[in-house]
Design a protein around this motif. Structure first.
Motif, mmCIF file in Angstrom:
data_model
loop_
_atom_site.group_PDB
_atom_site.id
_atom_site.type_symbol
_atom_site.label_atom_id
_atom_site.label_comp_id
_atom_site.label_asym_id
_atom_site.label_seq_id
_atom_site.Cartn_x
_atom_site.Cartn_y
_atom_site.Cartn_z
ATOM 1 N N LEU A 519 0.828 -1.202 0.000
ATOM 2 C CA LEU A 519 0.000 0.000 0.000
ATOM 3 C C LEU A 519 0.867 1.259 0.000
ATOM 4 N N GLY A 520 1.969 1.246 0.757
ATOM 5 C CA GLY A 520 2.874 2.391 0.744
ATOM 6 C C GLY A 520 3.487 2.633 -0.615
ATOM 7 N N LEU A 521 3.646 1.557 -1.372
ATOM 8 C CA LEU A 521 4.216 1.658 -2.723
ATOM 9 C C LEU A 521 3.142 1.897 -3.778
ATOM 10 N N HIS A 522 1.892 2.064 -3.345
ATOM 11 C CA HIS A 522 0.746 2.310 -4.229
ATOM 12 C C HIS A 522 0.486 1.131 -5.167
ATOM 13 N N ARG A 523 0.778 -0.051 -4.722
ATOM 14 C CA ARG A 523 0.504 -1.265 -5.511
ATOM 15 C C ARG A 523 -0.701 -1.961 -4.873
ATOM 16 N N ASN A 524 -1.866 -1.404 -5.152
ATOM 17 C CA ASN A 524 -3.077 -1.800 -4.447
ATOM 18 C C ASN A 524 -3.532 -3.221 -4.774
ATOM 19 N N ASP A 525 -3.366 -3.659 -6.012
ATOM 20 C CA ASP A 525 -3.793 -5.013 -6.364
ATOM 21 C C ASP A 525 -2.999 -6.049 -5.576
ATOM 22 N N GLU A 526 -1.686 -5.854 -5.479
ATOM 23 C CA GLU A 526 -0.874 -6.787 -4.679
ATOM 24 C C GLU A 526 -1.279 -6.719 -3.205
ATOM 25 N N ALA A 527 -1.624 -5.505 -2.736
ATOM 26 C CA ALA A 527 -2.055 -5.369 -1.353
ATOM 27 C C ALA A 527 -3.331 -6.165 -1.103
ATOM 28 N N LEU A 528 -4.297 -6.107 -2.024
ATOM 29 C CA LEU A 528 -5.544 -6.852 -1.867
ATOM 30 C C LEU A 528 -5.304 -8.355 -1.862
ATOM 31 N N LYS A 529 -4.371 -8.802 -2.685
ATOM 32 C CA LYS A 529 -4.047 -10.238 -2.697
ATOM 33 C C LYS A 529 -3.477 -10.668 -1.348
ATOM 34 N N GLN A 530 -2.637 -9.823 -0.767
ATOM 35 C CA GLN A 530 -2.048 -10.154 0.529
ATOM 36 C C GLN A 530 -3.110 -10.127 1.640
ATOM 37 N N LEU A 531 -4.064 -9.221 1.536
ATOM 38 C CA LEU A 531 -5.139 -9.200 2.528
ATOM 39 C C LEU A 531 -6.013 -10.442 2.413
ATOM 40 N N GLU A 532 -6.177 -10.942 1.191
ATOM 41 C CA GLU A 532 -6.913 -12.200 1.026
ATOM 42 C C GLU A 532 -6.135 -13.352 1.666
ATOM 43 N N ASN A 533 -4.821 -13.321 1.529
ATOM 44 C CA ASN A 533 -3.993 -14.330 2.212
ATOM 45 C C ASN A 533 -4.156 -14.218 3.726
ATOM 46 N N ALA A 534 -4.198 -12.971 4.210
ATOM 47 C CA ALA A 534 -4.378 -12.756 5.645
ATOM 48 C C ALA A 534 -5.712 -13.320 6.119
ATOM 49 N N TYR A 535 -6.722 -13.235 5.260
ATOM 50 C CA TYR A 535 -8.030 -13.815 5.592
ATOM 51 C C TYR A 535 -7.925 -15.326 5.744
ATOM 52 N N GLN A 536 -7.210 -15.968 4.845
ATOM 53 C CA GLN A 536 -7.027 -17.424 4.919
ATOM 54 C C GLN A 536 -6.240 -17.811 6.173
ATOM 55 N N GLU A 537 -5.332 -16.942 6.598
ATOM 56 C CA GLU A 537 -4.530 -17.201 7.797
ATOM 57 C C GLU A 537 -5.295 -16.934 9.093
ATOM 58 N N ARG A 538 -6.437 -16.261 8.978
ATOM 59 C CA ARG A 538 -7.170 -15.745 10.144
ATOM 60 C C ARG A 538 -6.266 -14.784 10.937
ATOM 61 N N SER A 539 -5.580 -13.903 10.233
ATOM 62 C CA SER A 539 -4.662 -12.960 10.873
ATOM 63 C C SER A 539 -5.389 -12.111 11.907
ATOM 64 N N THR A 540 -4.779 -11.963 13.066
ATOM 65 C CA THR A 540 -5.385 -11.144 14.124
ATOM 66 C C THR A 540 -5.503 -9.683 13.703
ATOM 67 N N LEU A 541 -4.641 -9.244 12.799
ATOM 68 C CA LEU A 541 -4.633 -7.838 12.398
ATOM 69 C C LEU A 541 -5.862 -7.449 11.581
ATOM 70 N N LEU A 542 -6.569 -8.423 11.009
ATOM 71 C CA LEU A 542 -7.772 -8.103 10.252
ATOM 72 C C LEU A 542 -8.869 -7.535 11.138
ATOM 73 N N THR A 543 -8.760 -7.736 12.432
ATOM 74 C CA THR A 543 -9.705 -7.141 13.367
ATOM 75 C C THR A 543 -9.725 -5.613 13.215
ATOM 76 N N TYR A 544 -8.594 -5.032 12.823
ATOM 77 C CA TYR A 544 -8.465 -3.580 12.721
ATOM 78 C C TYR A 544 -8.703 -3.063 11.305
ATOM 79 N N LEU A 545 -9.117 -3.943 10.394
ATOM 80 C CA LEU A 545 -9.192 -3.579 8.981
ATOM 81 C C LEU A 545 -10.151 -2.420 8.729
ATOM 82 N N LYS A 546 -11.263 -2.407 9.420
ATOM 83 C CA LYS A 546 -12.273 -1.372 9.175
ATOM 84 C C LYS A 546 -11.820 -0.006 9.675
ATOM 85 N N MET A 547 -10.936 0.018 10.676
ATOM 86 C CA MET A 547 -10.565 1.287 11.299
ATOM 87 C C MET A 547 -9.167 1.780 10.917
#
Length: 576
Positions: A519-547
């Motif tokens: 996201l800092g590099l403005h590569r949003n598509d790659e960022a979305l793919k990584q967030l989907e990976n985080a979803y599969q991992e049940r990453s604790t950080l996704l709790t803060y995604l909305k805020m």
């Protein structure tokens, strides 16, 4: 009030050298009190203590024969004061057995005690239990003193309308030389409990004192001597006796509800587990696991040990590189087992709330479990994650219960950050910097705030300070990588991205962290793919995604909206 009676007259009739005590520690042990108490006796009651003229003030000694005479004379004087108080109108000391013929029998044991004017009941709205001193002369017994301190704190927390300070704040006064009024001012309390624990074989002795803080006046004191197998009843009895002084009735603190006698070895293993867990480190958690498992091997029906296991598993992903899927299901299983055995364990409900929040993403369930934990332990300092204003209200309460916790104070700044109140967050975090310049969390929070305000170089500076203090954890370097990208320092951002990806091949790194650098590099598509990976991992950080403001560039993307929906963050009870 017990004095130095266990020392025999034969012991006291030896040579002048053997009659001498050469430190405050020895004097305190002779009276079976803590050092702060005997130091106070010297100042207020004329305890006969000598000082070496050629040495520093700290080099003191006392003679047992003089202490015995002082004690005997003092007892007579105090009893006389109790009889003449009404005429003089000065502060009074009452010996219930002598003045009113009242015998306090707790668990079949007569406890001699003294107390001051019971008007303290009307004034005590807040109290703190200072760390009980370990007088066993064995550092290996510290776990017992700390465990009994925590148990006493928890039991007093069950008194209605009484604010009880968390042990996280009071632990900082272990071995302190600060005065009672000074400690009370720092903790904002009306009264303090202090005392000591002595373990000898299978016997445990607890001395506890209730002190009216502003005037530094003793209100009540008792000594309890029990078999170690009765330690659960012992800690409840101490709390109930204090409740009498504060609220005037015994029913305020329930008696222990265990149906069967507890194996003292099981309870000691449990206390050791809690002691290790409270170190707040990965190694401490590993040791705690071992103690809780040993306790369950000896008693598979001991619910608190399951609650301890659940708490360790629930916090393991935050202290180590453990994958959420390896920890949270075990935390849930242990918590459910604990609650199956005992529905009244606040700690087990809190662990369930952590699982529901950070793994199951069941926001209504998480809130219900947190609320239940607070019902069972009104002074539970953990606050649920909620909408900003609700979270701020909960945090204010947590600060009242744990006023010296820098982490609780830092969370106030983080909440302001999540609420996009960056100036306020900076003010709050700077204040913590002044309290402890070596605490890393405020620097991290400051970096995030300056980044959102577009002051990128200052953001980089603050984040680098956080890393210098805490090490190159994934959270710190990912935040720095995001700031580098926004600051146009692309090469440095890419180096951090590579570091995270290489680390992820060897140990767990949340894909959320990698998404931040993209996201800092403005590569949003790659960022979305990584967030989907985080979803599969049940990453604790996704709790803060909305805020989290850092993911704002994705909020208009339908793929991001779908991710929020699947996590449950579109639910009205979800954070923010």
């Amino acid at each position: 009030m017990d004095g130095p009676e266990p020392h025999s007259r034969e012991e006291r009739s030896g040579s002048r050298t053997s009659d001498r005590l050469d430190s405050w520690k020895e004097i305190a042990a002779y009276f079976k009190r803590d050092q702060r108490t005997v130091r106070r006796w010297e100042e207020s009651e004329g305890l006969p203590v000598h000082r070496h003229q050629h040495k520093s003030r700290a080099a003191i000694f006392a003679y047992k024969s003089e202490l015995d005479a002082w004690w005997d004379n003092g007892r007579q004087r105090l009893e006389g004061d109790a009889q003449t108080t009404a005429a003089r109108g000065t502060r009074r000391l009452i010996w219930p057995a002598a003045a009113a013929g009242i015998l306090l029998v707790v668990g079949g044991m007569f406890a001699r005690h003294w107390l001051r004017d019971r008007s303290i009941r009307a004034h005590v709205q807040s109290i703190a239990v200072l760390p009980l001193a370990n007088l066993s002369q064995d550092p290996g017994q510290d776990y017992l003193a700390d465990g009994l301190t925590e148990a006493l704190t928890t039991n007093l927390g069950k008194l209605s309308a009484l604010r009880v300070i968390s042990r996280t704040s009071t632990a900082q006064y272990k071995g302190t030389k600060k005065s009672i009024p000074e400690i009370a001012r720092e903790l904002h309390v009306d009264a303090l409990v202090e005392g000591a624990v002595m373990r000898s074989g299978d016997r445990v002795r607890i001395t506890a004192q209730l002190i009216e803080a502003p005037a530094d006046r003793h209100v009540w004191a008792e000594t309890y001597d029990r078999d170690v197998r009765d330690v659960l009843a012992l800690q409840a009895d101490v709390a109930r006796a204090i409740a009498v002084q504060i609220r005037g009735n015994l029913s305020s603190i329930p008696a222990p509800h265990e149906a069967m006698p507890l194996n003292h070895e099981v309870y000691e293993l449990y206390l050791k587990g809690r002691y290790a867990r409270d170190e707040g480190s990965e190694d401490g958690l590993k040791l705690a696991f071992e103690y809780f498992r040993q306790a369950l091997e000896k008693d598979p029906q001991y619910a608190p040990a399951y609650a301890g296991l659940a708490d360790c598993y629930a916090h393991l992903p935050f202290y180590s590189e453990t994958r959420p899927a390896e920890a949270f299901p075990k935390a849930k299983a242990a918590a459910l087992k604990a609650l199956q055995l005992d529905q009244t364990l606040a700690e087990a409900h809190a662990s369930m709330a952590y699982v529901e929040t950070y793994y199951d993403w069941n926001w209504p369930g998480a809130e219900a479990e947190f609320r239940r934990a607070l019902e069972l332990d009104p002074n539970y300092a953990e606050a649920p994650l909620g909408r900003v204003e609700e979270a701020r209200a909960e945090l204010k309460r947590a600060q009242e219960l744990d006023p010296l916790s820098l982490l609780v104070q830092a969370n106030s700044g983080v909440i302001s950050y999540f609420g996009r109140q960056y100036d306020q967050a900076i003010q709050e975090l700077r204040q913590i910097n002044r309290l402890d310049p070596k605490f890393s969390v405020p620097y991290w929070g400051l970096g995030l705030c300056y980044e959102q305000m577009g002051v990128y170089e200052e953001a980089v500076t603050q984040l680098q300070k956080a890393i210098d203090l805490s090490g190159r954890g994934a959270n710190g370097i990912a935040s720095l990588g995001h700031a580098y990208g926004l600051a146009g320092r692309r090469g440095e951002a890419l180096k951090i991205l590579l570091e995270l990806e290489e680390r992820a091949k060897k140990s767990y790194v949340s894909s959320y962290q990698i998404a931040l650098v993209y996201l800092g590099l403005h590569r949003n598509d790659e960022a979305l793919k990584q967030l989907e990976n985080a979803y599969q991992e049940r990453s604790t950080l996704l709790t803060y995604l909305k805020m989290d403001p850092r993911v704002d560039p994705l909020r208009s993307d339908p793929r991001f909206e779908d991710l929020l929906r699947r996590i449950g963050l579109t639910h009205q009870s979800a954070p923010l």
